[in-house]
Write an enzyme that holds these catalytic residues in place. Structure first.
Site, mmCIF file in Angstrom:
data_model
loop_
_atom_site.group_PDB
_atom_site.id
_atom_site.type_symbol
_atom_site.label_atom_id
_atom_site.label_comp_id
_atom_site.label_asym_id
_atom_site.label_seq_id
_atom_site.Cartn_x
_atom_site.Cartn_y
_atom_site.Cartn_z
ATOM 1 N N GLU A 8 -35.155 34.570 106.979
ATOM 2 C CA GLU A 8 -35.137 33.674 108.157
ATOM 3 C C GLU A 8 -36.569 33.427 108.577
ATOM 4 O OE1 GLU A 8 -32.630 34.959 111.434
ATOM 5 O OE2 GLU A 8 -34.036 34.154 112.921
ATOM 6 N N GLU A 58 -39.311 30.208 118.653
ATOM 7 C CA GLU A 58 -38.313 30.780 119.551
ATOM 8 C C GLU A 58 -38.957 30.895 120.911
ATOM 9 O OE1 GLU A 58 -35.219 33.800 117.983
ATOM 10 O OE2 GLU A 58 -37.169 34.401 117.196
#
Lengths: 277, 474
Positions: A159, A164
């Site tokens: 990932e 974020e």
């Protein structure tokens, strides 16, 4: 866009340890004409400028619907839908909206778009220009998963979190990689903090340049991190196709739950998504 | 104040010229343009008073509460020290002062007043902010109930709309009383204005975000309260400050019914409905007030009885006794809202809505009405009446112990049926006290209005009444 190729040497500040940074100011100032290469890959592969009103282009974008398992593995509180209330293209932006409403047993709805099976690529420059939402418990992300995830479960598939953001920390974003032996709390991550600005009041470009044995993370004109196989304590799994995800989660272990001061609805505006090689 | 107005105007005109120049051709301003600006010095107190800064304590406060402390400081060589007095300190009941620069400063380039602070104990500072100059206080800002600890912490008081502060004199002010009776010490350091760039997501409010609906009459005024501005700070915390009306732009949806001035005072000028809303720096405030103007107000007849023969509870014609409240909001059965909240051309009137029962109480002290013969009240029922309606008036006496309960209370009720009442006009009632059949009249303390008897087959339909001129007389 040609000017994006070369930028001022913000990278130095970000890569050096904090305790050195203060002492280096004079040097940085003295070499301010030096130009740092932030991006090098310029051959456009795909782009979505979100200029056509309505549902996002179905040739590129699919959806995760529902709550997944255990709130998509993070105890997230929202129910993902593809309803226009939660995801639409309007006024030149992809608009993902988190709503506080009772829906199929969840207290919030939102949306998660992904290019799985529609666009997957190994290496390249992946970037999006986004104005982020805000508030306690709001968790937007622009990220990638290994395309073999159905046969090679997370974290084995890998990932890459290009961006974020915790709504309660409006000046800070994070770029992260997860893989076998370095996932979740052990992921390899670095935050980038805006000075005298924040991510929810204007658009910012979030991107990576990903090549053989490196991932470079940048925000706007600042290259703030590079992760290589030497930085990860497990297998380097970033050498195969990945697909793109864009979502806004509500609550979950990464951000905690919204509180009474969290303002709903919250909308994440995406001006464009572009991929280069 | 004339000078201030003319300076402000001059600045506004010049700013207007600047806008024209810049939007007209996007060139740089010529050197001939004279800027009407005041010093933009952001510093208030770093290690000493910044240039022009003054110190004026509030009257009644401990005048020597403030000192410059060179021993305790966050940075540099000195901090501001504030010694909050104990309760009973003869030198003053609280600590409070303003720190103005009477030459004025241009604060438009900043978005917050910031400082580092700590205290000798955990405490809550009543009010702290800026915009207080012992003058108009036009752009007053208060952070209420600021929590402070014993560790140095940075505080941010956001400016509701920096564009308004082209000439601000009140750079800092505070007011704080003892904590649980005890005095303590606050230190403030590095007090200055900053352009943080992270003061964001403005959410102004009026009436603290409430959407109010009120009935009123031509000639009455309503002051908008609960004016706040909330920002989200870099810490992720929301910071709400009380902001002066001048930061807001108010708007009436119906100027024929109600107007609102820049002080946030609404004047009811005609019949009809008007909704008053506000913006702050272009952002719509949450909260509003909708005024249903019932038109011209006909006042109750002015009492003419000799004041020497009257014990007045509520009347503009007499000196009234001390009243504890006009609505006790008795939980859980009472639905009645309102109280003594109408003022029409200086005439105070009680308005009750959602009436089922309500009490006016005057127990500090109770009243001896044993020498009085009658109770007078003027009532207006603002809706249609059906014969089965009723309105009861109940008097309550607290008995020899002068307090509620104790087994010596007495009360009596006089009931008026709907067939004996009329709508939308003043009904003047003069009720012999004998009709209440009270055991005692020496410690009168309560007057009730009751429109529901609590039985399941009774729904009160008399729900909105006006009350004026409540008094006992002989």
């Amino acid at each position: 866009m040609n000017q994006r190729d070369q930028f001022k040497p913000e990278m130095h500040k970000k890569l050096w340890p904090r305790f050195l940074a203060a002492g280096m100011v004079a040097i940085i100032l003295s070499c301010s004409d030096y130009e740092q290469t932030v991006t090098t890959l310029n051959q456009l592969v795909i782009q979505d400028e979100f200029d056509t009103n309505g549902a996002p282009n179905s040739a590129l974008w699919g959806y995760d619907i529902g709550t997944g398992q255990n709130g998509w593995g993070n105890y997230e509180l929202q129910y993902y839908t593809n309803r226009p209330e939660n995801v639409t293209v309007k006024d030149g932006f992809l608009q993902i909206t988190a709503i506080k409403e009772s829906f199929n047993g969840s207290a919030y709805t939102s949306a998660r778009l992904l290019t799985k099976g529609k666009f997957e690529q190994t290496y390249g420059r992946f970037e999006a220009r986004i104005k982020l939402p805000w508030g306690q418990g709001i968790w937007p992300a622009f990220w990638m998963l290994g395309a073999d995830i159905d046969t090679n479960p997370w974290p084995g598939a890998g990932e890459i979190d290009i961006m974020e953001f915790r709504g309660q920390q409006p000046t800070i974003m994070l770029g992260t990689v997860h893989g076998p032996g370095y996932s979740g709390g052990q992921s390899i991550s670095k935050s980038y903090e805006l000075k005298n600005d924040r991510f929810d009041t204007g658009f910012h470009v979030f991107g990576i340049e990903w090549g053989k044995e490196y991932v470079n993370f940048y925000v706007d004109n600042v290259l703030y991190n590079q992760i290589t196989p030497a930085d990860v304590p497990g297998e380097w799994v970033f050498n195969k196709p990945f697909y793109i995800l864009i979502n806004m989660a509500v609550g979950g272990s990464f951000v905690g739950s919204p509180n009474s001061e969290t303002v709903f609805p919250q909308t994440m505006l995406v001006d464009y998504v572009r991929v280069y090689k | 104040m004339k000078n201030i107005n003319s300076y402000s105007l001059k600045a506004a005109v010049l700013l207007g010229m600047i806008v024209v120049f810049t939007s007209g051709c996007e060139r740089n301003l010529s050197g001939d343009v004279e800027f009407a600006t005041y010093p933009a010095n952001p510093e208030v107190f770093i290690d000493g008073f910044s240039g022009g800064l003054n110190y004026f304590p509030f009257g009644g406060s401990k005048l020597d509460a403030f000192s410059v402390d060179t021993n305790v400081k966050y940075l540099g060589s000195a901090s501001m020290r504030f010694d909050v007095p104990n309760v009973g300190d003869p030198s003053g009941a609280y600590a409070g002062a303003i720190f103005p620069d009477n030459g004025g400063r241009d604060l438009t380039g900043y978005d917050a007043l910031t400082f580092w602070a700590k205290a000798s104990q955990g405490a809550t500072i009543n009010e702290i902010g800026f915009g207080n100059d012992f003058g108009e206080n036009k752009f007053l800002v208060s952070l209420n109930n600021m929590s402070i600890s014993t560790g140095w912490t940075k505080y941010t008081i956001p400016i509701p709309d920096p564009t308004r502060l082209i000439f601000e004199k009140g750079l800092f002010w505070y007011a704080e009383g003892p904590e649980d009776g005890n005095g303590y010490t606050i230190w403030i350091d590095e007090l200055k204005y900053e352009k943080l760039g992270t003061v964001a997501q403005p959410r102004p409010a009026m009436f603290n975000g409430e959407d109010k609906i009120v009935q009123s009459f031509i000639g009455s005024n309503i002051t908008i309260t609960g004016l706040t501005q909330t920002f989200n700070l870099a810490s992720g915390q929301n910071q709400t400050v009380t902001a002066a009306p001048a930061y807001f732009t108010f708007k009436s949806s119906n100027l024929n019914a109600a107007k609102v001035n820049e002080q946030g005072v609404i004047s009811i000028v005609g019949s009809g409905t008007a909704k008053i809303t506000a913006t702050l720096a272009g952002v719509a405030a949450i909260g509003s007030i909708t005024i249903e103007s019932l038109g011209n107000f006909v006042a109750a007849p002015t009492p003419t009885r000799n004041a020497a023969n009257v014990i007045s509870v509520f009347s503009d014609a007499y000196t009234n006794i001390p009243v504890d409240f006009y609505n006790g909001f008795f939980a859980p059965f009472q639905t009645t809202l309102g109280g003594a909240n109408l003022n029409v051309n200086g005439n105070n009137i009680i308005q009750y809505t959602n009436l089922n029962f309500v009490a006016t109480e005057f127990k500090n002290p109770t009243q001896n009405v044993s020498q009085m013969t009658h109770f007078h009240v003027d009532i207006q029922i603002q809706e249609a009446i059906v014969p089965s309606d009723f309105l009861s008036i109940q008097l309550g006496d607290f008995g020899p112990d002068g307090a509620f309960g104790g087994g010596d209370d007495s009360s009596g009720t006089v009931k008026f049926l709907g067939s004996a009442l009329s709508s939308n006009q003043w009904i003047s009632l003069d009720i012999p006290l004998a009709n209440f059949a009270l055991a005692n009249k020496n410690n009168m303390a309560q007057i009730f209005f009751i429109s529901a008897d609590g039985t399941s087959n009774n729904t009160p339909t008399i729900s909105t009444i006006l009350v004026d001129n409540m008094y006992f007389y002989k």
